[in-house]
Write an enzyme that holds these catalytic residues in place. Structure first.
Site, PDB file in Angstrom:
ATOM      1  N   GLN A   1      -6.253   4.872  10.108  1.00 45.24           N
ATOM      2  CA  GLN A   1      -5.324   3.764   9.867  1.00 45.24           C
ATOM      3  C   GLN A   1      -3.874   4.135  10.181  1.00 45.24           C
ATOM      4  OE1 GLN A   1      -7.198   2.885   5.792  1.00 45.24           O
ATOM      5  NE2 GLN A   1      -6.523   0.873   6.458  1.00 45.24           N
TER       6      GLN A   1
ATOM      7  N   CYS B   1      -7.678  -4.833   2.777  1.00 43.71           N
ATOM      8  CA  CYS B   1      -7.551  -3.666   3.647  1.00 43.71           C
ATOM      9  C   CYS B   1      -6.140  -3.648   4.210  1.00 43.71           C
ATOM     10  CB  CYS B   1      -8.574  -3.756   4.786  1.00 43.71           C
ATOM     11  SG  CYS B   1      -8.491  -2.354   5.914  1.00 43.71           S
ATOM     12  N   LEU B   2      -5.482  -2.488   4.140  1.00 45.38           N
ATOM     13  CA  LEU B   2      -4.108  -2.398   4.626  1.00 45.38           C
ATOM     14  C   LEU B   2      -4.018  -2.680   6.133  1.00 45.38           C
ATOM     15  CD1 LEU B   2      -2.860   0.741   2.633  1.00 45.38           C
ATOM     16  CD2 LEU B   2      -2.412  -1.682   2.156  1.00 45.38           C
TER      17      LEU B   2
HETATM   18 ZN   LIG Z   1      -9.351  -0.579   4.785  1.00 47.85          ZN
END
Ligand SMILES: [Zn+2]
Length: 172
Positions: free
Chosen positions: A51, A94-95
């Site tokens: 991420q 979710c970011l």
């Molecule tokens: Zn996530």
């Protein structure tokens, strides 16, 4: 420590299968610290290295409530050993997919094996939000996202919305 930018849908990197980590060293500990700071700033309860654009099998977590003492966890090469038979429904965010929430049913308990900050082998039995978060973050390491739990139709709607947003942002 530094806050790193979090990549979001439709960035294709989110579909990467992350590679195992061979050595827990100072460079990796710096990445852990950056990821924790990035997660706390977001704020979120978990973050996978992909991420922040790093395709390695590392996740950080902290499910402590506001006002509670921080309980940072860094899991290197996490592997699920056992999943409980009881299921638990939880609305997950979710970011990397801002403003989207998906109801997902997952095993309520999980045991995970991993290397810790010092490179020592460890095992952790988790329940509640931590069990959910661990499964969510390990999914990221395999390129799997919460929208994959939606029907194809609903998933398309979300993906199209994010593609459109990305195009609009480019045009500005
Ligand atoms: Zn996530």
């Amino acid at each position: 420590m530094a806050i790193r930018p979090i990549i979001t849908l439709p960035d294709p990197a989110l579909r990467t299968v992350s590679a195992p980590i061979e050595r827990v060293d100072d460079e990796l500990r710096r990445l852990m610290d950056d990821m924790l700071e990035t997660m706390y700033a977001a704020p979120g309860v978990g973050l996978a290295a992909i991420q922040v654009g790093v395709p390695r099998r590392l996740v950080v977590l902290d499910v402590a409530e506001d006002g509670e003492e921080r309980q940072p966890l860094c899991l290197v090469n996490p592997e699920i050993v056992t999943l409980g038979s009881e299921m638990h429904l939880h609305e997950e965010g979710c970011l990397s997919i801002p403003d989207v929430r998906v109801e997902i049913e997952r095993p309520a308990t999980v045991t995970v094996r991993y290397l810790d900050r010092e490179g020592e082998r460890n095992e952790l039995a988790a329940e509640g939000l931590l069990a959910t978060a661990i499964q969510h973050e390990i999914n990221h390491l395999d390129g799997k996202l919460i929208i994959d739990f939606l029907s194809a139709l609903k998933r398309d709607i979300v993906v199209r919305k994010f593609k459109k947003q990305a195009r609009t942002a480019e045009a500005l």
